[in-house]
Design an enzyme around this catalytic site. Structure first.
Site, PDB file in Angstrom:
ATOM      1  N   GLN A  41       1.063  -1.233  -0.120  1.00 50.63           N
ATOM      2  CA  GLN A  41      -0.174  -0.003   0.054  1.00 50.63           C
ATOM      3  C   GLN A  41       0.914   1.342  -0.030  1.00 50.63           C
ATOM      4  OE1 GLN A  41      -2.042   0.938   3.869  1.00 50.63           O
ATOM      5  NE2 GLN A  41      -3.648   1.699   2.593  1.00 50.63           N
ATOM      6  N   GLU A  55     -11.928  -1.413   4.647  1.00 51.79           N
ATOM      7  CA  GLU A  55     -11.148  -2.075   5.411  1.00 51.79           C
ATOM      8  C   GLU A  55     -11.686  -2.388   6.780  1.00 51.79           C
ATOM      9  OE1 GLU A  55      -7.535   0.287   5.616  1.00 51.79           O
ATOM     10  OE2 GLU A  55      -6.643  -0.839   7.001  1.00 51.79           O
ATOM     11  N   ASN A  85      -5.201   6.923  16.469  1.00 54.65           N
ATOM     12  CA  ASN A  85      -6.134   6.953  17.337  1.00 54.65           C
ATOM     13  C   ASN A  85      -6.568   8.205  17.654  1.00 54.65           C
ATOM     14  OD1 ASN A  85      -5.840   4.099  17.311  1.00 54.65           O
ATOM     15  ND2 ASN A  85      -6.010   3.970  19.523  1.00 54.65           N
TER      16      ASN A  85
HETATM   17  C1  LIG Z   1      -2.012   4.172   5.426  1.00 59.55           C
HETATM   18  C2  LIG Z   1      -3.264   4.707   6.004  1.00 59.55           C
HETATM   19  C3  LIG Z   1      -4.025   4.162   6.513  1.00 59.55           C
HETATM   20  C4  LIG Z   1      -5.225   5.054   6.847  1.00 59.55           C
HETATM   21  N1  LIG Z   1      -6.342   4.153   7.310  1.00 59.55           N
HETATM   22  C5  LIG Z   1      -7.213   5.059   7.926  1.00 59.55           C
HETATM   23  C6  LIG Z   1      -8.340   4.348   8.470  1.00 59.55           C
HETATM   24  O1  LIG Z   1      -8.600   3.348   8.221  1.00 59.55           O
HETATM   25  N2  LIG Z   1      -9.452   5.012   8.738  1.00 59.55           N
HETATM   26  C7  LIG Z   1      -9.651   6.681   8.690  1.00 59.55           C
HETATM   27  O2  LIG Z   1     -10.459   6.939   9.026  1.00 59.55           O
HETATM   28  N3  LIG Z   1      -8.293   7.286   8.264  1.00 59.55           N
HETATM   29  C8  LIG Z   1      -7.205   6.428   8.097  1.00 59.55           C
HETATM   30  N4  LIG Z   1      -6.051   7.105   7.570  1.00 59.55           N
HETATM   31  C9  LIG Z   1      -6.213   8.506   7.937  1.00 59.55           C
HETATM   32  C10 LIG Z   1      -6.460   9.503   6.614  1.00 59.55           C
HETATM   33  O3  LIG Z   1      -5.129   9.707   5.996  1.00 59.55           O
HETATM   34  C11 LIG Z   1      -6.994  10.606   6.803  1.00 59.55           C
HETATM   35  O4  LIG Z   1      -6.637  11.235   8.202  1.00 59.55           O
HETATM   36  C12 LIG Z   1      -8.723  10.534   6.888  1.00 59.55           C
HETATM   37  O5  LIG Z   1      -8.971   9.590   6.006  1.00 59.55           O
HETATM   38  C13 LIG Z   1      -9.354  12.003   6.688  1.00 59.55           C
HETATM   39  O6  LIG Z   1      -8.709  12.690   5.912  1.00 59.55           O
HETATM   40  P1  LIG Z   1      -9.239  14.159   5.124  1.00 59.55           P
HETATM   41  O7  LIG Z   1      -8.153  14.721   4.644  1.00 59.55           O
HETATM   42  O8  LIG Z   1     -10.462  14.044   4.497  1.00 59.55           O
HETATM   43  O9  LIG Z   1      -9.264  15.000   6.617  1.00 59.55           O
HETATM   44  P2  LIG Z   1     -10.639  15.563   7.244  1.00 59.55           P
HETATM   45  O10 LIG Z   1     -11.639  14.477   7.176  1.00 59.55           O
HETATM   46  O11 LIG Z   1     -11.103  16.764   6.899  1.00 59.55           O
HETATM   47  O12 LIG Z   1     -10.106  15.409   8.790  1.00 59.55           O
HETATM   48  C14 LIG Z   1      -9.117  14.646   9.354  1.00 59.55           C
HETATM   49  C15 LIG Z   1      -8.623  14.968  10.709  1.00 59.55           C
HETATM   50  O13 LIG Z   1      -7.808  16.084  10.735  1.00 59.55           O
HETATM   51  C16 LIG Z   1      -8.508  17.192  11.526  1.00 59.55           C
HETATM   52  N5  LIG Z   1      -8.453  18.325  10.600  1.00 59.55           N
HETATM   53  C17 LIG Z   1      -8.540  18.327   9.365  1.00 59.55           C
HETATM   54  N6  LIG Z   1      -8.198  19.628   8.833  1.00 59.55           N
HETATM   55  C18 LIG Z   1      -7.940  20.398   9.837  1.00 59.55           C
HETATM   56  C19 LIG Z   1      -7.371  21.711  10.176  1.00 59.55           C
HETATM   57  N7  LIG Z   1      -7.299  22.547   9.203  1.00 59.55           N
HETATM   58  N8  LIG Z   1      -7.336  21.986  11.557  1.00 59.55           N
HETATM   59  C20 LIG Z   1      -7.365  21.512  12.583  1.00 59.55           C
HETATM   60  N9  LIG Z   1      -7.564  19.922  12.124  1.00 59.55           N
HETATM   61  C21 LIG Z   1      -7.934  19.828  10.851  1.00 59.55           C
HETATM   62  C22 LIG Z   1      -9.972  16.832  11.426  1.00 59.55           C
HETATM   63  O14 LIG Z   1     -10.419  17.104  12.871  1.00 59.55           O
HETATM   64  C23 LIG Z   1      -9.962  15.343  11.378  1.00 59.55           C
HETATM   65  O15 LIG Z   1      -9.507  14.602  12.766  1.00 59.55           O
HETATM   66  C24 LIG Z   1      -5.142   6.217   7.096  1.00 59.55           C
HETATM   67  C25 LIG Z   1      -4.059   7.061   6.645  1.00 59.55           C
HETATM   68  C26 LIG Z   1      -2.858   6.254   5.961  1.00 59.55           C
HETATM   69  C27 LIG Z   1      -1.644   6.938   5.521  1.00 59.55           C
HETATM   70  C1  LIG Z   2       4.524   0.023  11.371  1.00 55.96           C
HETATM   71  C2  LIG Z   2       3.754   0.924  10.322  1.00 55.96           C
HETATM   72  C3  LIG Z   2       3.089   0.283   9.173  1.00 55.96           C
HETATM   73  C4  LIG Z   2       2.658   1.057   8.170  1.00 55.96           C
HETATM   74  N1  LIG Z   2       2.240   0.638   6.888  1.00 55.96           N
HETATM   75  C5  LIG Z   2       1.773   1.487   6.019  1.00 55.96           C
HETATM   76  C6  LIG Z   2       1.737   1.282   4.768  1.00 55.96           C
HETATM   77  O1  LIG Z   2       1.659   0.011   4.538  1.00 55.96           O
HETATM   78  N2  LIG Z   2       1.168   2.072   3.713  1.00 55.96           N
HETATM   79  C7  LIG Z   2       1.171   3.373   4.130  1.00 55.96           C
HETATM   80  O2  LIG Z   2       0.706   3.946   3.050  1.00 55.96           O
HETATM   81  N3  LIG Z   2       1.366   3.873   5.244  1.00 55.96           N
HETATM   82  C8  LIG Z   2       1.602   2.797   6.044  1.00 55.96           C
HETATM   83  N4  LIG Z   2       1.993   3.488   7.404  1.00 55.96           N
HETATM   84  C9  LIG Z   2       1.852   4.922   7.886  1.00 55.96           C
HETATM   85  C10 LIG Z   2       0.663   5.324   8.887  1.00 55.96           C
HETATM   86  O3  LIG Z   2      -0.483   5.308   8.075  1.00 55.96           O
HETATM   87  C11 LIG Z   2       1.030   6.694   9.188  1.00 55.96           C
HETATM   88  O4  LIG Z   2       2.297   6.483   9.977  1.00 55.96           O
HETATM   89  C12 LIG Z   2      -0.009   7.452   9.884  1.00 55.96           C
HETATM   90  O5  LIG Z   2      -1.007   7.921   8.922  1.00 55.96           O
HETATM   91  C13 LIG Z   2       0.447   8.563  10.593  1.00 55.96           C
HETATM   92  O6  LIG Z   2       1.079   9.572   9.947  1.00 55.96           O
HETATM   93  P1  LIG Z   2       2.688  10.032  10.518  1.00 55.96           P
HETATM   94  O7  LIG Z   2       3.438   8.933  10.831  1.00 55.96           O
HETATM   95  O8  LIG Z   2       3.066  10.962   9.339  1.00 55.96           O
HETATM   96  O9  LIG Z   2       2.260  10.999  11.655  1.00 55.96           O
HETATM   97  P2  LIG Z   2       1.761  12.489  11.844  1.00 55.96           P
HETATM   98  O10 LIG Z   2       0.660  12.316  10.819  1.00 55.96           O
HETATM   99  O11 LIG Z   2       2.677  13.396  11.699  1.00 55.96           O
HETATM  100  O12 LIG Z   2       1.255  12.238  13.373  1.00 55.96           O
HETATM  101  C14 LIG Z   2       2.052  12.593  14.602  1.00 55.96           C
HETATM  102  C15 LIG Z   2       0.958  12.642  15.921  1.00 55.96           C
HETATM  103  O13 LIG Z   2       0.142  13.820  15.652  1.00 55.96           O
HETATM  104  C16 LIG Z   2      -1.240  13.182  15.761  1.00 55.96           C
HETATM  105  N5  LIG Z   2      -2.060  14.051  15.101  1.00 55.96           N
HETATM  106  C17 LIG Z   2      -1.970  14.359  13.573  1.00 55.96           C
HETATM  107  N6  LIG Z   2      -2.906  15.117  13.040  1.00 55.96           N
HETATM  108  C18 LIG Z   2      -3.629  15.217  14.116  1.00 55.96           C
HETATM  109  C19 LIG Z   2      -4.931  16.119  14.221  1.00 55.96           C
HETATM  110  N7  LIG Z   2      -5.583  16.460  13.194  1.00 55.96           N
HETATM  111  N8  LIG Z   2      -5.582  15.994  15.779  1.00 55.96           N
HETATM  112  C20 LIG Z   2      -5.009  15.258  16.676  1.00 55.96           C
HETATM  113  N9  LIG Z   2      -3.648  14.679  16.621  1.00 55.96           N
HETATM  114  C21 LIG Z   2      -3.331  14.626  15.287  1.00 55.96           C
HETATM  115  C22 LIG Z   2      -1.114  11.907  15.371  1.00 55.96           C
HETATM  116  O14 LIG Z   2      -1.940  11.115  15.863  1.00 55.96           O
HETATM  117  C23 LIG Z   2       0.261  11.476  15.951  1.00 55.96           C
HETATM  118  O15 LIG Z   2       0.194  11.035  17.181  1.00 55.96           O
HETATM  119  C24 LIG Z   2       2.392   2.591   8.524  1.00 55.96           C
HETATM  120  C25 LIG Z   2       3.039   3.193   9.700  1.00 55.96           C
HETATM  121  C26 LIG Z   2       3.737   2.174  10.656  1.00 55.96           C
HETATM  122  C27 LIG Z   2       4.010   2.681  11.918  1.00 55.96           C
END
Ligand SMILES: Cc1cc2nc3c(=O)[nH]c(=O)nc-3n(C[C@H](O)[C@H](O)[C@H](O)COP(=O)(O)OP(=O)(O)OC[C@H]3O[C@@H](n4cnc5c(N)ncnc54)[C@H](O)[C@@H]3O)c2cc1C
Ligand SMILES: Cc1cc2nc3c(=O)[nH]c(=O)nc-3n(C[C@H](O)[C@H](O)[C@H](O)COP(=O)(O)OP(=O)(O)OC[C@H]3O[C@@H](n4cnc5c(N)ncnc54)[C@H](O)[C@@H]3O)c2cc1C
Ligand SMILES: Cc1cc2nc3c(=O)[nH]c(=O)nc-3n(C[C@H](O)[C@H](O)[C@H](O)COP(=O)(O)OP(=O)(O)OC[C@H]3O[C@@H](n4cnc5c(N)ncnc54)[C@H](O)[C@@H]3O)c2cc1C
Lengths: 403, 375, 406
Positions: A128, A250, A389
């Protein structure tokens, strides 16, 4: 509302049990018990997935027309429970439960024909490619770009945290095809052959220090990688919709069966751990009350899961409530891992670099101790990935509580 | 009542800080822990040259005659740098026993320890005993002027580097009697000792040590035969006080690193440190840290109190440190996201060291019970 | 660094003990003594507090933290620690903080000579009872949004508005009040600090009964209340600076370590007399563990407070670290009340309040053993501590901003 299984269900359960007995061999068990991060060698996973494939059970969530087994919701539940109970290897999800549903829903007939059978038979392995160094929680900000060059796209950029990319034949990728005001609107969903020239994979070593080739995650670099146009899924710039669809699909797998298994293992450890004076940790009320607390919380989660599944089988969609499952499931898993480290006391400290390599050497301390600390360390990932989370709680507060 | 550090103490802190700065950047540490040796003999020599290996010993014995506050300062600064050289094992623990040993024993052993020529390790844990320091099966049978040592010790920290061991053994009584325990100085190269050496999760090393008919002269007995337990408890408490200090050093770095990271890491167009959940989590980390500093000062200032009071102080401090270590370590990883999971960043390394400190000399449950018994 | 008490400190401790023994009689302790809670009628409570206040005033110990020239005492941090400890051990009546801890330091820092004279005298002697008029229905955590307004009319302000949660306003003859004097610029920039005589026409005090059944807080309505301009503290529109200064002081001492220690001792006593499967509850490993955890937490807080005091005595602070004391202190107080409630088992449920006693008579009191009286009320009542004085969420925001720089 009832909790009973009918005769058919019970027969099915026996069938599952027999299957596990036959195909989940002692050798596999021994190997998997040595894993720091839940995965074993590619060979083991292939062997296991082949036997499930031959039985017709490899893809419980697939519709029958594509080769799914047509389980009822109860059967799915029984299947998962028995698998988790036995500690059977999980199926690698990237092909089977991530890209496949997207292809079924949005792929062309050709794509379906080309990719689905090989996913089902485990002939082609997927990984992925979503996250990037600058785009984790804020996935929509991704930068890896694909330029339209007539019959192909030219892909440049990098993906990070790509799980098991070292084994993968194909990667499904989110790429930027257009710079739009809303970043979500310029993203496309591309399928890329991992053997294409210009792709470079570098292992990332995690806290548990599983050495290559057992590493879990990688960084994948793309330099002028040519991807045929036919590998675009759906429409250009609609990738975000598909990605979201995938996330939703998922969800809805259950945590409680494997959590129960974790608790059972923990109890076995507590029975085996001397605390002096012919007493064992299982006699220590402080420890046991933590264990019980955990078990009660697992039971609460189990019933949340059952409620959600029964709503599903009644035809409702999984809503954002499934974020509860992600939060509680991963947090309980971490708690059990934490208690396991606590249970083994000083045996938590010896470090073994390659837990598969020295399979013939006696372990330091009890043999189950070796992977407990690495698993605890590795388990910290679960509250970070697949939507951290914190993000899940944001989702619940926004979508469920209306905040 | 006074919580300020003297000028001399501040000077000592500066000395160690520059040692850590010069020798312990993250890459250098990685080289050290990945080497076969697992520690740096050069660093150890330098510590000796700085006089640090003599911190707790009297001037008569060739030491600096400093107190527990100075040891706390050393351990805290080492904690910040994740120093792996076995300072606590050799100087605080084994040194703690040797300080109270006979004149002859001190003259024989301390010069080698203080000069950095000899590393020491304390072999106390046994597989069946968990954290009970009195649960001892290793036996020392007396025969004329000799003792014969038999049995196994487990996870003996720093033993692979050690030249000398101090071993707790049973000379009489039942398996977990507090009476009948004796302490022996044992040359690790003696006949009948076999070891299995290994690395530990936090980048240090330890051994499984077996004794098979190891002959000891009675001059190797520390204190009186059968009466070592109170001394073991005392030195264990002193070691806990130092471990607490090491832990607050490590916690302070983790907290600073995490705050810094959250100020620079941007998601959703802003530093993630702007999200209130993360802010409050960091505030809780900060409070846990401050509470831990308080308990570390407290225990180090109470080491001279009578047994019960001292033991209560040590257990209380250890409970606080264990809880804080877990919370701060786990939170730091979480707030770093995927980066927190990598071996490449120092965050994971601090997390691992803190996790191991949790178990060393007894975890939170163990010390809650001890604290309650002492109240 | 050391923890030792000097000989002088020990002598001081004896002096304090003797003084308390001679001057404080437990029957007078009607303020916070939870067993007696149900018996206290309002006036007794007020008398109890005042009687102890006056004795301390006579001794010259009423305001240990004030500068000596204004009637304070020149105590070291060790002496202050000893004083707190001894008062808690003896269970003395807590003094009312509004004058002594809050307004006093404000007047010393910002008041004019005339105010310094009359306000401080009244506080020290106990002749004036002050209450705090900050919160309004629409302005709690976001205090700066307050709307009670004061308009200048010659040498008076005309005050109109509505204050809420005003603790013990029913006894107060004075209130210090934040009022809006300007609506220009940032909301913080138009606030002034006024001293208002509670007997002025146009003021009405209405009780609010809280979850514990007590009458502690009130609403205060102000309608065309005329306040002389000389009752303005500092300059017009600099009220926010003063208010913030005051909040900083409000938080020190809020840790309540000594009293929490005493409360834990009490909890242990209760756990010794309550039976669980025929055995004293204190022998129950799980319950015992919870108490022990709390004790460790409190010890950590004790040393954190001592470290803060030590810094303060060297001229630093009280800094934002006092937010830690507020958060941890109140969390611990709440936890103690929670475990005490847990300890008394079934007798948590009879609901006895000053009102129910008044309504149903005193045979209502005989339900359950003596030590169970008032425990539930105390548990409910303690919820306030994480809300007032700047809620614990707000405190965390303060630390995040001021200490961590987030
Ligand atoms: C490999 C991978 C797997 C993932 N799996 C999942 C999954 O299973 N389920 C899932 O829900 N997400 C998953 N995510 C997280 C996903 O990337 C997004 O965070 C999520 O889908 C919502 O994205 P969005 O840009 O539409 O943001 P939004 O729906 O607009 O918001 C996302 C979050 O960020 C906060 N936020 C957005 N914009 C702002 C802002 N301007 N200021 C402050 N806070 C803000 C919102 O409160 C919300 O909590 C996954 C990410 C990765 C990389
Ligand atoms: C072991 C492992 C396997 C993975 N496998 C895959 C894979 O196969 N493919 C893939 O595409 N990705 C994969 N991921 C990536 C994973 O989905 C990302 O690590 C995840 O989306 C979080 O992004 P980040 O690491 O950049 O952390 P960041 O987004 O930088 O987050 C840092 C901290 O800030 C918090 N945070 C961020 N935004 C908000 C918000 N709006 N409000 C409150 N708190 C916030 C987060 O919860 C976290 O605690 C994997 C990660 C790990 C650790
Ligand atoms: C028993 C009692 C006695 C009192 N005595 C007095 C008195 O004598 N004089 C006086 O002036 N006042 C008094 N108060 C009022 C007290 O100061 C306020 O209750 C307090 O400031 C909170 O305001 P609020 O009740 O309007 O709650 P709100 O401000 O509405 O807060 C509701 C919730 O939201 C949270 N919250 C608000 N803003 C934020 C934010 N930015 N970030 C995170 N969380 C936030 C709060 O923490 C709280 O949990 C008293 C209160 C009580 C309960």
């Amino acid at each position: 509302m009832d909790l009973d299984f009918n005769q058919e269900d019970l027969d099915f359960r026996n069938e599952v049990k027999d299957f596990i007995k036959e195909f989940y061999t002692q050798e596999m068990k021994d190997e998997l018990a040595r894993s720091k991060n839940g995965s074993a060698s590619k060979d083991l996973h292939l062997k296991w997935q082949k036997s499930l494939y031959e039985k017709g059970w490899i893809a419980p969530n697939w519709p029958e027309e594509h080769g799914g087994p047509g389980f009822t919701t109860t059967q799915k539940y029984i299947f998962e429970t028995e698998m988790a109970h036995a500690g059977a290897p999980r199926t690698i999800p990237f092909g089977l439960s991530m890209v496949a549903p997207v292809l079924m829903e949005f792929g062309t007939e050709e794509q379906k024909k080309k990719f689905l059978p090989d996913i089902l038979s485990s002939k082609v392995w997927w990984c992925q490619g979503y996250s990037e160094p600058g785009s984790g929680s804020d996935l929509a900000s991704l930068q890896c770009k694909a330029e339209d060059k007539g019959d192909h796209y030219l892909v440049n950029g990098t993906k990070i945290w790509t799980t098991l990319a070292q084994h993968a034949d194909m990667i499904f990728c989110l790429v930027r095809t257009s710079k739009t005001e809303k970043p979500q609107e310029g993203i496309s969903f591309l399928l890329i052959d991992m053997k294409s020239p210009g792709i470079d994979i570098r292992p990332l070593i995690t806290l548990d220090q599983s050495p290559a080739p057992y590493q879990e995650v990688n960084q994948v670099f793309f330099e002028d990688v040519k991807v045929p146009k036919e590998n675009l899924v759906g429409e250009e710039n609609k990738g975000w919709t598909y990605a979201k669809y995938l996330l939703e699909f998922e969800r809805g797998n259950s945590y409680s069966p494997s959590l129960y298994r974790g608790i059972k293992k923990l109890k076995d450890i507590a029975k085996d751990t001397s605390i002096g004076n012919d007493k064992y940790l299982i006699n220590d009320i402080d420890f046991v009350s933590k264990l019980n607390q955990c078990e009660i919380e697992v039971q609460a989660l189990e019933f949340v899961e059952l409620r959600i599944f029964s709503a599903l089988s009644a035809g409702q969609r999984v809503g954002p409530e499934s974020s509860i499952l992600k939060c509680r499931g991963t947090e309980l898993q971490q708690k059990i891992q934490e208690l396991s480290v606590e249970a083994i006391g000083y045996w938590s400290s010896p470090f073994v670099l390659d837990t598969f390599a020295n399979i013939n050497e006696p372990s330091i301390g009890p043999d189950y101790a070796m992977t407990i600390t690495p698993s605890y360390l590795n388990g910290r990932k679960t509250t970070i990935y697949a939507g951290s989370n914190e993000i899940q709680r944001n989702i619940i507060s926004k979508a469920v509580l209306g905040l | 009542m006074d919580f300020s550090f003297s000028e001399e103490q501040t000077l000592l802190r500066n000395t160690i800080q520059s040692f850590v700065q010069d020798n312990y950047d993250f890459d250098r540490r990685r080289e050290i822990i990945q080497s076969d040796e697992g520690m740096s003999k050069d660093n150890w020599k330098q510590l000796a040259e700085l006089g640090l290996l003599g911190v707790p010993f009297s001037e008569n014995d060739g030491g600096l005659e400093f107190g527990s506050v100075e040891t706390m300062i050393v351990a805290e600064e080492f904690g910040k740098g994740l120093v792996v050289e076995p300072y606590i094992q050799t100087v605080v623990t084994c040194g703690g026993f040797l300080r109270r040993a006979s004149e002859a024993q001190r003259q024989e052993h301390l010069p080698g320890l203080i000069s950095g020529d000899e590393i020491w390790a304390f072999a106390y844990a046994e597989p069946q005993g968990r954290f009970n320091l009195a649960d001892i099966k290793v036996s020392a049978a007396k025969n004329g002027d000799e003792y014969t040592l038999n049995g196994d010790k487990c996870v003996v920290s720093a033993a692979p580097w050690a030249h000398k061991l101090i071993v707790s053994a049973r000379t009489s009584g039942d398996q977990s009697d507090k009476n009948g325990i004796s302490l022996f100085i044992v040359d690790k190269s003696s006949d009948g000792i076999s070891t299995r050496d290994y690395k530990t999760v936090d980048g240090s090393m330890a051994s499984e040590v077996s004794f098979e008919n190891v002959k000891l002269n009675s001059s190797s007995l520390i204190g009186e035969e059968g009466n070592a337990y109170p001394l073991i408890e005392l030195v264990a408490d002193e070691t806990i006080a130092a471990l607490c200090a090491e832990a607050i050093g490590a916690m302070s770095v983790l907290n600073e690193t995490t705050v810094e990271y959250c100020k620079t890491r941007k998601q959703f167009g802003q530093p993630i440190g702007k999200f209130q959940v993360l802010q409050h989590r960091m505030v809780d980390m900060f409070m846990q840290y401050e509470q831990s500093v308080s308990m570390t000062y407290m225990v180090n200032l109470k080491l001279e109190e009578e047994d019960l009071e001292r033991s209560k102080a040590a257990s209380g401090a250890k409970v606080q440190i264990c809880n804080a270590a877990k919370f701060i370590g786990q939170s730091a990883v979480q707030l770093h996201g995927g980066m927190g999971m990598t071996d490449e960043l120092n965050v994971g390394h601090y997390f691992k060291r803190l996790s191991m400190i949790e178990t060393q000399l007894g975890n939170a449950d163990h010390h809650l019970k001890k604290y309650s018994l002492a109240s | 660094m050391d923890l030792n008490f000097t000989k002088a400190d020990q002598e001081f401790r004896d002096e304090v003990r003797d003084f308390i023994a001679e001057n404080f009689s437990p029957e007078n302790n009607t303020g916070q003594n939870i067993e007696k809670y149900h018996e206290v009628t309002s006036d007794q409570m007020k008398e109890g507090i005042l009687s102890w206040h006056k004795k301390l005033y006579k001794k010259g110990w009423i305001a240990p933290h004030w500068p000596v020239e204004y009637g304070g005492v020149d105590w070291s941090i060790t002496q202050r620690y000893i004083w707190d400890q001894e008062c808690a051990n003896a269970g003395t009546t807590p003094l009312i903080p509004f004058g002594l801890t809050m307004l006093g330091p404000v007047i010393i820092a910002f008041g004019n000579d005339h105010q310094k004279d009359w306000v401080l005298k009244g506080i020290l002697s106990g002749d004036d009872w002050w209450c705090q008029g900050y919160s309004e229905p629409g302005a709690g955590s976001d205090l700066a949004s307050l709307r009670t307004k004061a308009e200048r009319d010659g040498d008076h302000y005309i005050v109109n508005g509505h204050k809420i949660w005003t603790t013990l306003a029913q006894y107060a003859n004075w209130m210090f009040c934040l009022v809006r004097t300007s609506s220009e610029g940032k909301p913080q920039e138009g606030i002034s600090f006024l001293l208002i005589d509670m007997n002025t026409p146009g003021i009405e005090v209405k009780p609010i009964i809280t979850v514990d059944g007590g009458h502690e807080v009130n609403e205060v309505f102000l309608e065309d209340v005329r306040v002389p301009v000389e009752n303005l503290v500092g300059e017009e529109n600099m009220g926010w600076t003063i208010a913030k200064f005051l909040l900083g002081n409000e938080r020190t001492g809020i840790a309540g370590v000594a009293r929490s220690k005493k409360a834990i001792d009490k909890l242990k006593e209760i756990a010794k007399s309550e039976l669980n499967n025929g055995e004293p509850l204190i022998n129950d490993s799980s319950f015992n563990k919870k108490i022990t955890e709390l004790e460790v937490d409190l010890t950590a807080l004790e040393y954190t407070e001592l470290r803060t005091l030590a810094k303060e005595s060297q001229g630093e602070g009280p800094g934002v670290e006092s937010s830690i004391l507020k958060i941890k202190g109140t969390e611990i107080q709440q936890k103690i009340s929670e475990l005490t409630l847990e300890a008394i088992g079934n007798y948590a449920s009879p609901y006895i309040t000053p009102l129910s006693v008044r309504n149903f008579g005193s045979n209502y009191l005989e339900v359950g053993p003596e030590h169970t009286q008032g425990v539930a009320q105390n548990y409910f009542g303690m919820r306030k501590t994480s809300i007032y004085g700047g809620s614990n969420e707000i405190q965390r925001n303060i630390i995040a901003k001021m200490v961590l720089g987030l």
